[in-house]
Design a protein around this motif. Sequence first.
Motif, mmCIF file in Angstrom:
data_model
loop_
_atom_site.group_PDB
_atom_site.id
_atom_site.type_symbol
_atom_site.label_atom_id
_atom_site.label_comp_id
_atom_site.label_asym_id
_atom_site.label_seq_id
_atom_site.Cartn_x
_atom_site.Cartn_y
_atom_site.Cartn_z
ATOM 1 N N PRO A 116 -30.978 -26.313 5.930
ATOM 2 C CA PRO A 116 -32.261 -26.591 5.277
ATOM 3 C C PRO A 116 -32.122 -27.733 4.265
ATOM 4 O O PRO A 116 -31.080 -27.881 3.620
ATOM 5 C CB PRO A 116 -32.585 -25.280 4.562
ATOM 6 C CG PRO A 116 -31.694 -24.250 5.184
ATOM 7 C CD PRO A 116 -30.468 -24.978 5.601
ATOM 8 N N THR A 117 -33.178 -28.531 4.116
ATOM 9 C CA THR A 117 -33.199 -29.562 3.082
ATOM 10 C C THR A 117 -34.299 -29.283 2.064
ATOM 11 O O THR A 117 -34.615 -30.133 1.241
ATOM 12 C CB THR A 117 -33.385 -30.964 3.689
ATOM 13 O OG1 THR A 117 -34.637 -31.011 4.387
ATOM 14 C CG2 THR A 117 -32.266 -31.301 4.650
ATOM 15 N N ALA A 118 -34.910 -28.102 2.145
ATOM 16 C CA ALA A 118 -35.914 -27.679 1.178
ATOM 17 C C ALA A 118 -35.690 -26.203 0.871
ATOM 18 O O ALA A 118 -34.992 -25.504 1.598
ATOM 19 C CB ALA A 118 -37.320 -27.914 1.725
ATOM 20 N N GLY A 119 -36.281 -25.754 -0.217
ATOM 21 C CA GLY A 119 -36.173 -24.349 -0.567
ATOM 22 C C GLY A 119 -34.935 -24.028 -1.379
ATOM 23 O O GLY A 119 -34.142 -24.905 -1.742
ATOM 24 N N ALA A 120 -34.745 -22.749 -1.641
ATOM 25 C CA ALA A 120 -33.677 -22.288 -2.521
ATOM 26 C C ALA A 120 -32.287 -22.569 -1.969
ATOM 27 O O ALA A 120 -31.316 -22.656 -2.728
ATOM 28 C CB ALA A 120 -33.837 -20.785 -2.782
ATOM 29 N N PHE A 121 -32.164 -22.708 -0.641
ATOM 30 C CA PHE A 121 -30.841 -22.894 -0.029
ATOM 31 C C PHE A 121 -30.655 -24.295 0.539
ATOM 32 O O PHE A 121 -29.842 -24.506 1.430
ATOM 33 C CB PHE A 121 -30.640 -21.844 1.059
ATOM 34 C CG PHE A 121 -30.738 -20.433 0.548
ATOM 35 C CD1 PHE A 121 -29.747 -19.900 -0.254
ATOM 36 C CD2 PHE A 121 -31.844 -19.648 0.840
ATOM 37 C CE1 PHE A 121 -29.836 -18.601 -0.742
ATOM 38 C CE2 PHE A 121 -31.950 -18.355 0.365
ATOM 39 C CZ PHE A 121 -30.944 -17.833 -0.441
ATOM 40 N N ALA A 122 -31.398 -25.246 0.008
ATOM 41 C CA ALA A 122 -31.302 -26.629 0.479
ATOM 42 C C ALA A 122 -29.889 -27.163 0.320
ATOM 43 O O ALA A 122 -29.232 -26.954 -0.703
ATOM 44 C CB ALA A 122 -32.286 -27.510 -0.297
ATOM 45 N N GLY A 123 -29.429 -27.839 1.383
ATOM 46 C CA GLY A 123 -28.116 -28.466 1.341
ATOM 47 C C GLY A 123 -26.978 -27.575 1.814
ATOM 48 O O GLY A 123 -25.853 -28.058 1.984
ATOM 49 N N ARG A 124 -27.248 -26.287 2.051
ATOM 50 C CA ARG A 124 -26.214 -25.383 2.552
ATOM 51 C C ARG A 124 -26.393 -25.185 4.050
ATOM 52 O O ARG A 124 -27.502 -25.274 4.569
ATOM 53 C CB ARG A 124 -26.298 -24.048 1.829
ATOM 54 C CG ARG A 124 -25.965 -24.131 0.350
ATOM 55 C CD ARG A 124 -26.271 -22.823 -0.362
ATOM 56 N NE ARG A 124 -25.565 -21.690 0.225
ATOM 57 C CZ ARG A 124 -25.738 -20.430 -0.179
ATOM 58 N NH1 ARG A 124 -26.561 -20.156 -1.164
ATOM 59 N NH2 ARG A 124 -25.069 -19.442 0.427
#
Length: 264
Positions: A116-124
């Motif tokens: 994901p690149t949005a939301g609470a877990f962006a970048g993971r």
Amino acid sequence: MPSRRRALGALLLSAALAGNASAQDTCSKPVYLTFDTGHMGIAPLVADVLKRQDVRVTFFAAAERTESGGDSLDTQWAPWWKARAAEGHEFASHTYDHAYWRGDLKGIEPRFRIKPTAGAFAGREFTWDAKQYCENITKAADRLAFVTGKKPLPLFRAPGGKTSPKLLQAAKNCGYEHVGWAPAGFLGDELPSEKYSNEKLLQQALDTIRPGDILLAHLGIWSRKDPWAPAVLEPLIVGLKARGFCFQTLRQHPAYREWIAAHS
């Protein structure tokens, strides 16, 4: 008298439908302009151009981070989305967390590497099964239905257009057909301004777009210093109209009409 009124009403409805059919029949060079969400900084200006030019488009939405804080599907943006629905635009999912497909995993059941690149877990990076991926598509569609008051199309666009046959089949199994874009339909608003000026992108689009092409732009790109829209958007629309093109939504696209009818 009631029967006469019913007959008149039926006649008027028939005439209206015939008029709509006639208008569509005269559209021999359709193009399908689509917008993905982004930071939303230019969204009001884009809407102004579309309204002024009387053009309907299809918006693919994710809950992306915005310039004003929050995300593109939050309550701050709900009035904007509702206004676009009232104008006759169409909507579809871009996955709620703007979740990029990174690869398939081996196994009997489909599983995918997703970032994901949005939301609470962006970048993971995560491992999602088909159910989890479908839930993320549906979450964006459900949110769109809430903020627009209109049922979205049973379509989706994977971020970056990155997919695999297994991913596409998983999405179809839960009721969503994927929509990419034509090579000439990549309008270049993601490209660096230093190498690709607005003037160059406009001329390239006018020279290469062909009837039936699906066109792609965004409602705000963080990396582009000289925003493509709305600076290029209106000249592009005007220029394509002058060349005999007309604008339709994906609801009218021949590749998706039957799917939409069967899954709406």
